[in-house]
Motif scaffolding. Structure first.
Motif, PDB file in Angstrom:
ATOM      1  N   CYS A  42       1.208   5.827   6.466  1.00 52.40           N
ATOM      2  CA  CYS A  42       1.914   7.094   6.611  1.00 52.40           C
ATOM      3  C   CYS A  42       3.417   6.934   6.830  1.00 52.40           C
ATOM      4  CB  CYS A  42       1.308   7.896   7.770  1.00 52.40           C
ATOM      5  SG  CYS A  42       1.541   7.088   9.356  1.00 52.40           S
ATOM      6  N   CYS A  68       3.866   1.848   9.951  1.00 52.25           N
ATOM      7  CA  CYS A  68       2.564   1.987   9.306  1.00 52.25           C
ATOM      8  C   CYS A  68       2.746   2.021   7.792  1.00 52.25           C
ATOM      9  CB  CYS A  68       1.888   3.269   9.775  1.00 52.25           C
ATOM     10  SG  CYS A  68       0.416   3.661   8.827  1.00 52.25           S
ATOM     11  N   CYS A  73      -3.154   2.410  12.864  1.00 48.25           N
ATOM     12  CA  CYS A  73      -2.327   3.584  13.164  1.00 48.25           C
ATOM     13  C   CYS A  73      -3.243   4.754  13.516  1.00 48.25           C
ATOM     14  CB  CYS A  73      -1.474   3.891  11.942  1.00 48.25           C
ATOM     15  SG  CYS A  73      -0.520   5.404  12.065  1.00 48.25           S
TER      16      CYS A  73
HETATM   17 ZN   LIG Z   1      -0.169   5.606   9.745  1.00 51.54          ZN
END
Ligand SMILES: [Zn+2]
Length: 498
Positions: free
Chosen positions: A124, A121, A167
């Protein structure tokens, strides 16, 4: 004294001429003149005035003083007929600016699709999982892949779909085609940038490189072949790009291979002329039993030193070219000397015939003696005889005899190194065989066009020849190496001998 039969040049010398009377001299002079005219005419033959093939013509025409002089009844000498040489237009090769381009008439039809998902992702930094939600497709384009089937090969058109995944943190990450190495060439409008966003998959690019590098097919012939037999319309430009990409991907591999060659105990080296945009270059090869490295560079003597370095640990097997003379542990190719001896033996000078025949016999005897592991009781007198004969002929009045005798004496230690070191091969045939493929390519293609092309060709040859020496499939390895180069990853080393 009557002169009969064909002119026997071997028995003609000053003493014979002086013994002849006036009429005989006139007769002899006329015959010699006729013979000289015949020889001159034969020398002036080329593909425009005889049935000789154009490949037998000298590469630079026969203009200037090079042409044979055949007088026409006392007139000025006729210049030898030359082929028409096209005047350079000053334009660059390839498509001209403003020329109408070519486009694919119909889009490629994909037979299936392949999905590529992002793995991490971008928001994050957590790894994305298979159960994360696919939002949409980002980039999508058709890729031509070569597939090996039990019956042979086929080319499949696969749509590569780069997906966007959401995500759990809410961020949407898009998979993108990776971007790899950039090959920069000064003055070029579009640089060669290796990327996964490419219509030709590494497997097909390796196949195209095989047709070009190994099977000597031109870009146009490959275009025709793919269209006729595989039904795949691929432009000459795309084919050229594949060949270059393979070369660029192979370059770092060739650098590794060179390190392996340098560390070997027995290195063969040889060189052959090469053209780079008409300029004279040298194509060098250095090789061991399992590794070969080609290099296109200058004709300077230092080039081999730049290639191998100063401190190679092993023995160098080479021909008599001066560039190799600085290496102390060296075996000079005896086959070259045997050929020179054969040339003398087939010549006109009686002394030369004798010396040549004798030299060939002794050198061959030496090779057989070492191969059959005969004791030094036989080999030592052989060497002594050889040296003595060369010393006897080193001041001979005939230049060729003198030159060969001196050449052998000057390089004596390197010529007989294989007698005291039986693990050394007496000839450099190994390197000469490896160069054959490049010699054929040079005669078909007249060399490369720029530094990138030269480096790429040499690197591809190095990888292919090394794989062949190790009995592994070069094209699977090259496809893998290209795939990694396009993705910006470092290459895997060439596997050891299978
Ligand atoms: Zn993420």
């Amino acid at each position: 004294m009557k002169i009969k039969g064909p002119l026997d040049l071997t028995h003609m010398n000053r003493a014979v001429f002086e013994a002849l009377d006036h009429d005989q001299l006139i007769e002899l002079t006329c015959r010699l003149h006729r013979m000289a005219v015949e020889q001159s005419e034969r020398l002036a033959m080329n593909s425009t005035n005889s049935s000789r093939p154009p490949s037998s013509d000298p590469p630079f025409g026969t203009g200037g003083s090079g042409g044979a002089v055949v007088g026409g009844g006392g007139n000025a000498p006729l210049p030898a007929p030359t082929r028409k040489v096209a005047q350079p237009t000053g334009r660059k090769p390839g498509k001209q600016p403003g020329a109408k381009g070519k486009w694919r008439g119909e889009p490629l039809k994909s037979e299936r699709s392949e999905h590529i998902w992002p793995t991490i992702c971008a928001g994050c930094g957590q790894p994305l999982e298979l159960w994360d939600r696919e939002v949409r497709t980002g980039a999508a384009f058709p890729v031509l892949e070569l597939e090996r089937t039990p019956g042979g090969i086929r080319i499949a058109c696969v749509e590569h779909r780069y997906q966007v995944v959401a995500c759990t943190c809410g961020h949407e990450t898009e998979a993108r085609p990776a971007v790899g190495v950039l090959s920069f060439l000064d003055g070029r409008k579009r640089q060669l940038h290796l990327t996964e966003r490419c219509m030709v998959a590494p497997s097909l690019a390796a196949f195209i490189a095989a047709l070009h590098t190994r099977h000597h097919q031109s870009r146009r012939k490959i275009h025709e072949f793919l269209l006729t037999w595989m039904g795949v319309p691929l432009s000459v430009g795309s084919i050229d790009r594949c060949i270059r990409e393979v070369g660029v991907a192979c370059e770092p591999v060739a650098e590794d291979l060179l390190e392996e060659v340098r560390a070997a105990g027995l290195i063969h080296a040889d060189e052959t002329p090469w053209y780079e945009r008409g300029a004279f270059r040298w194509l060098w090869v250095v090789l061991t039993k399992t590794t070969a490295v080609f290099h296109i560079g200058s004709r300077r003597h230092e080039e081999i030193r730049d290639l191998l370095g100063d401190a190679i640990v092993g023995w160098l097997i080479s021909d008599g070219y001066g560039a190799y003379r600085d290496y102390e542990k060296r075996q000079r190719c005896v086959a070259h000397l045997i050929r020179k001896g054969l040339a003398l033996a087939g010549g006109l000078s009686p002394d030369g015939v004798q010396f040549g025949e004798w030299l060939v016999r002794e050198l061959r005897g030496l090779i057989h003696g070492v191969a059959e592991d005969q004791g030094h009781t036989i080999l030592n007198p052989m060497q002594a005889r050889l040296k003595r004969a060369c010393k006897l002929h080193r001041d001979h009045e005939t230049e060729k005899i003198r030159a060969l005798a001196r050449e052998i004496l000057n390089d004596w230690d390197a010529i007989v190194a294989f007698v005291t070191n039986p693990m050394l091969p007496p000839t450099n045939n190994e390197a000469e065989r490896a160069l054959r493929i490049a010699v054929i390519a040079r005669r078909l293609s007249f060399g490369t066009r720029n530094e990138e092309g030269s480096a790429a060709y040499a690197a591809s040859l190095s990888v292919v020849e090394t794989c062949r020496r190790r009995h592994i499939d070069p094209w699977s390895y090259i496809a893998d190496t290209l795939a990694r180069a396009r993705a910006g990853l470092t290459h895997n080393p060439v596997p050891a001998a299978a």
